[in-house]
Design a protein around this motif. Structure first.
Motif, PDB file in Angstrom:
ATOM      1  N   ASN A 142      86.170 -42.203  26.302  1.00  0.00           N
ATOM      2  CA  ASN A 142      85.922 -40.877  25.737  1.00  0.00           C
ATOM      3  C   ASN A 142      87.111 -40.352  24.939  1.00  0.00           C
ATOM      4  OD1 ASN A 142      87.739 -40.251  27.746  1.00  0.00           O
ATOM      5  ND2 ASN A 142      86.473 -38.700  28.737  1.00  0.00           N
ATOM      6  N   GLY A 143      88.102 -41.229  24.713  1.00  0.00           N
ATOM      7  CA  GLY A 143      89.256 -40.852  23.910  1.00  0.00           C
ATOM      8  C   GLY A 143      90.407 -40.280  24.702  1.00  0.00           C
ATOM      9  N   THR A 144      90.284 -40.196  26.015  1.00  0.00           N
ATOM     10  CA  THR A 144      91.378 -39.692  26.843  1.00  0.00           C
ATOM     11  C   THR A 144      92.090 -40.838  27.550  1.00  0.00           C
ATOM     12  OG1 THR A 144      90.036 -39.389  28.842  1.00  0.00           O
ATOM     13  CG2 THR A 144      90.085 -37.570  27.248  1.00  0.00           C
ATOM     14  N   TYR A 145      93.243 -40.508  28.105  1.00  0.00           N
ATOM     15  CA  TYR A 145      93.995 -41.422  28.962  1.00  0.00           C
ATOM     16  C   TYR A 145      94.145 -40.798  30.336  1.00  0.00           C
ATOM     17  CZ  TYR A 145      95.809 -45.260  26.059  1.00  0.00           C
ATOM     18  OH  TYR A 145      95.946 -46.404  25.312  1.00  0.00           O
ATOM     19  N   SER A 146      93.939 -41.590  31.365  1.00  0.00           N
ATOM     20  CA  SER A 146      94.273 -41.200  32.722  1.00  0.00           C
ATOM     21  C   SER A 146      95.722 -41.606  32.950  1.00  0.00           C
ATOM     22  CB  SER A 146      93.354 -41.906  33.722  1.00  0.00           C
ATOM     23  OG  SER A 146      93.785 -41.685  35.055  1.00  0.00           O
ATOM     24  N   ILE A 147      96.586 -40.628  33.254  1.00  0.00           N
ATOM     25  CA  ILE A 147      98.008 -40.911  33.443  1.00  0.00           C
ATOM     26  C   ILE A 147      98.448 -40.279  34.748  1.00  0.00           C
ATOM     27  CG2 ILE A 147     100.345 -40.572  32.553  1.00  0.00           C
ATOM     28  CD1 ILE A 147      99.194 -40.714  29.746  1.00  0.00           C
ATOM     29  N   GLY A 148      98.890 -41.123  35.689  1.00  0.00           N
ATOM     30  CA  GLY A 148      99.226 -40.636  37.018  1.00  0.00           C
ATOM     31  C   GLY A 148     100.556 -41.146  37.516  1.00  0.00           C
ATOM     32  N   LEU A 149     101.143 -40.387  38.403  1.00  0.00           N
ATOM     33  CA  LEU A 149     102.415 -40.729  39.045  1.00  0.00           C
ATOM     34  C   LEU A 149     102.165 -41.012  40.519  1.00  0.00           C
ATOM     35  CD1 LEU A 149     105.592 -40.744  39.283  1.00  0.00           C
ATOM     36  CD2 LEU A 149     105.402 -38.283  39.748  1.00  0.00           C
ATOM     37  N   VAL A 150     102.754 -42.097  41.027  1.00  0.00           N
ATOM     38  CA  VAL A 150     102.723 -42.421  42.450  1.00  0.00           C
ATOM     39  C   VAL A 150     104.159 -42.432  42.957  1.00  0.00           C
ATOM     40  CG1 VAL A 150     102.132 -44.151  44.196  1.00  0.00           C
ATOM     41  CG2 VAL A 150     100.605 -43.776  42.245  1.00  0.00           C
ATOM     42  N   ALA A 151     104.411 -41.732  44.062  1.00  0.00           N
ATOM     43  CA  ALA A 151     105.747 -41.690  44.652  1.00  0.00           C
ATOM     44  C   ALA A 151     105.622 -41.624  46.161  1.00  0.00           C
ATOM     45  CB  ALA A 151     106.527 -40.474  44.142  1.00  0.00           C
ATOM     46  N   LYS A 152     106.679 -42.050  46.837  1.00  0.00           N
ATOM     47  CA  LYS A 152     106.691 -41.928  48.286  1.00  0.00           C
ATOM     48  C   LYS A 152     106.617 -40.450  48.640  1.00  0.00           C
ATOM     49  CE  LYS A 152     109.021 -43.776  52.369  1.00  0.00           C
ATOM     50  NZ  LYS A 152     107.859 -44.564  52.789  1.00  0.00           N
ATOM     51  N   ARG A 153     105.801 -40.101  49.634  1.00  0.00           N
ATOM     52  CA  ARG A 153     105.526 -38.700  49.914  1.00  0.00           C
ATOM     53  C   ARG A 153     106.784 -37.909  50.240  1.00  0.00           C
ATOM     54  NH1 ARG A 153     101.738 -37.139  54.882  1.00  0.00           N
ATOM     55  NH2 ARG A 153     103.650 -37.714  55.965  1.00  0.00           N
ATOM     56  N   THR A 154     107.679 -38.500  51.040  1.00  0.00           N
ATOM     57  CA  THR A 154     108.893 -37.776  51.411  1.00  0.00           C
ATOM     58  C   THR A 154     109.761 -37.498  50.190  1.00  0.00           C
ATOM     59  OG1 THR A 154     109.913 -39.911  51.973  1.00  0.00           O
ATOM     60  CG2 THR A 154     108.952 -38.634  53.777  1.00  0.00           C
TER      61      THR A 154
END
Length: 471
Positions: free
Chosen positions: A223-235
């Motif tokens: 649909n012309g968008t990008y899914s951009i996500g960050l993963v980090a340790k919760r603490t």
């Protein structure tokens, strides 16, 4: 709604739709109850090539192919100081590609297809409780999501819990879900429009790029968008949020430390609010019991790193359908069939758990979330090692045994151990004899004398029984 069904499936995501659809193709009566009304939002947009053979068995592949999803020919990694491609065209048995999907659309295709195959699909119907008879589930109470005055009860012979992270059986009745301490991560993501496409890696690739305290994904959608996500340790994420003043501040601070993704979103527009998930890595103590199976996220979920969610969902749906079909047809006892399912599903989960643990093994380093492992440096010069690793992280090894009977992850571990690249006390070695066994889809990899046969029809076979050739 009928008062009794042979098989009740709770949940209409990929795991539930796959299980129900394959059972319907085998002539088994199935009712599927889904709380939501599709399309509904879901994360998990990057699909592995291992999903395509399951779509073939369902007869749904053409619908997915024609929908217009972004074709995914591989992945691109920037892991610490290293970068490399994973090209799916090196794979065997899966077509060499997959898709980046909008899950609301992908999941609706599968659920609608299950209905076309004969599944009695009831959307907007929430299962409220399960009735047991001497420890065996025998009926489910339900309520209409849009009108709580409309209620009922449906009896069944077999229950398939595909209720996702909610995990009705595991969390409400069995109380047997355990969270992985090593993967207490938090994911924060949003969608962007006007992103500059990734200028390297395979066509349609997911970008996986590390930052000092986590990593980003970047997924192109049709649909012309990008899914951009960050993963980090919760603490770590929590301390950064307190230091910087909010979730969005952590996201943008990390983005500034990720040159590849930052360059892609320069001048782009974020189209929605941030979405957050945490404590999503878990497994149920057992996946089966008298009269029931748990599939997909209802049983376990690993981590978004290797995009294994839909793979494990459809793979467990395939195993569940084969197991129940064998029981219904009288080919196996219930204990034999469910035991096969549990062993094969847990085997697949644990093998991927080992690989993700291998990537995340430097969590305890203060200066860097993880460092580039020697595996990534050697892959350019050792094609066999690279291809073995590739087959594991794309899920293909769960569907396709290596010809010499040695699991691909065994090859990786043995080669690296011989070269001194891993410690025998490390997570990749611990329990590897169990975790690294190949999927039992051949006589050589049978489990308790049983193995999975996909053609000419889906079934679980005993060793020594004659193989029927396809006409």
């Amino acid at each position: 709604m009928r008062e009794h069904t042979r098989v009740l499936v709770i949940g209409g995501g990929p795991a539930g739709s796959t299980t129900a659809g394959l059972l319907a193709r085998q002539g088994v009566q199935v009712t599927l109850l889904e709380n939501a009304t599709f399309p509904r939002y879901h994360i998990g947009e990057s699909i592995l090539p291992s999903v395509l053979p399951v779509l073939d068995l369902l007869g749904a592949r053409a619908k997915v192919e024609q929908h217009g999803f972004v074709r995914k020919d591989g992945a691109y990694f920037e892991w610490g100081p290293e970068n490399w491609d994973l090209n799916f065209d090196h794979l065997t048995g899966a077509g060499g590609y997959s898709y980046q999907v909008i899950r609301s659309e992908f999941d609706k295709i599968l659920l609608d297809h299950a209905a076309e195959l004969g599944v009695d699909v009831r959307q907007g119907t929430k299962v409220t409780d399960i009735e047991f008879d001497q420890g065996r589930p025998v009926a489910a109470g339900w309520v209409a999501a849009g009108d709580r005055s409309v209620t009922g009860k449906i009896g069944f012979d077999f229950l398939v819990d595909a209720s996702g992270r909610g995990g009705l059986m595991a969390t409400k009745y069995l109380k047997n879900r355990h969270y992985q301490e090593a993967f207490k991560n938090i994911a924060v993501w949003s969608y962007w429009r006007g992103v500059t496409p990734l200028d390297r890696g395979p066509a349609g690739a997911i970008a996986v790029c590390s930052v000092p305290y986590g990593w980003f994904w970047g997924i192109p959608l049709h649909n012309g968008t990008y899914s951009i996500g960050l993963v980090a340790k919760r603490t770590t994420f929590t301390s950064e949020r307190e230091r910087l003043g909010g979730i969005d501040a952590v996201y943008f601070d990390a983005l500034a430390q990720c040159p590849r993704i930052a360059a892609m979103v320069e001048g782009a527009e974020r189209t929605g609010d941030f979405k957050v998930e945490q404590d999503y890595s878990y497994t149920a103590e057992s996946f089966t019991g008298p009269g029931y199976l748990m599939v997909g996220d209802a049983a376990c979920f690993l981590d978004p790193l290797l995009s294994t969610g839909v793979h494990l969902a459809t793979f467990s749906g395939l195993l569940a359908a084969a197991a129940i079909s064998a029981i219904v047809d009288g080919e196996l006892s219930e204990d034999e069939a469910t035991g096969f399912f549990a062993k094969a599903y847990r085997q697949a989960y644990e093998r991927l758990l080992v690989v993700v643990s291998f990537f995340y093994k430097s969590y305890n380093r203060q200066s860097q979330f993880f460092e580039a492992d020697k595996l990534t440096r050697r892959e350019r010069h050792m094609l066999n090692l690279y291809e073995s690793f590739l087959h594991i992280v794309t899920g293909i090894e769960d569907l396709d045994d290596t010809r010499d009977g040695t699991g691909a992850l065994d090859k990786v571990a043995n080669r690296m151990r011989a070269q001194g690249d891993i410690d025998t006390q490390g997570g990749i070695v611990a329990g590897h004899n169990e975790a690294m066994n190949s999927m039992p889809n051949s006589p050589q990899r049978s489990v308790a004398g049983l193995y999975l046969e996909l053609e000419p029809r889906l079934r679980i076979r005993r060793l020594g029984t004659p193989v029927v050739e396809a006409e």
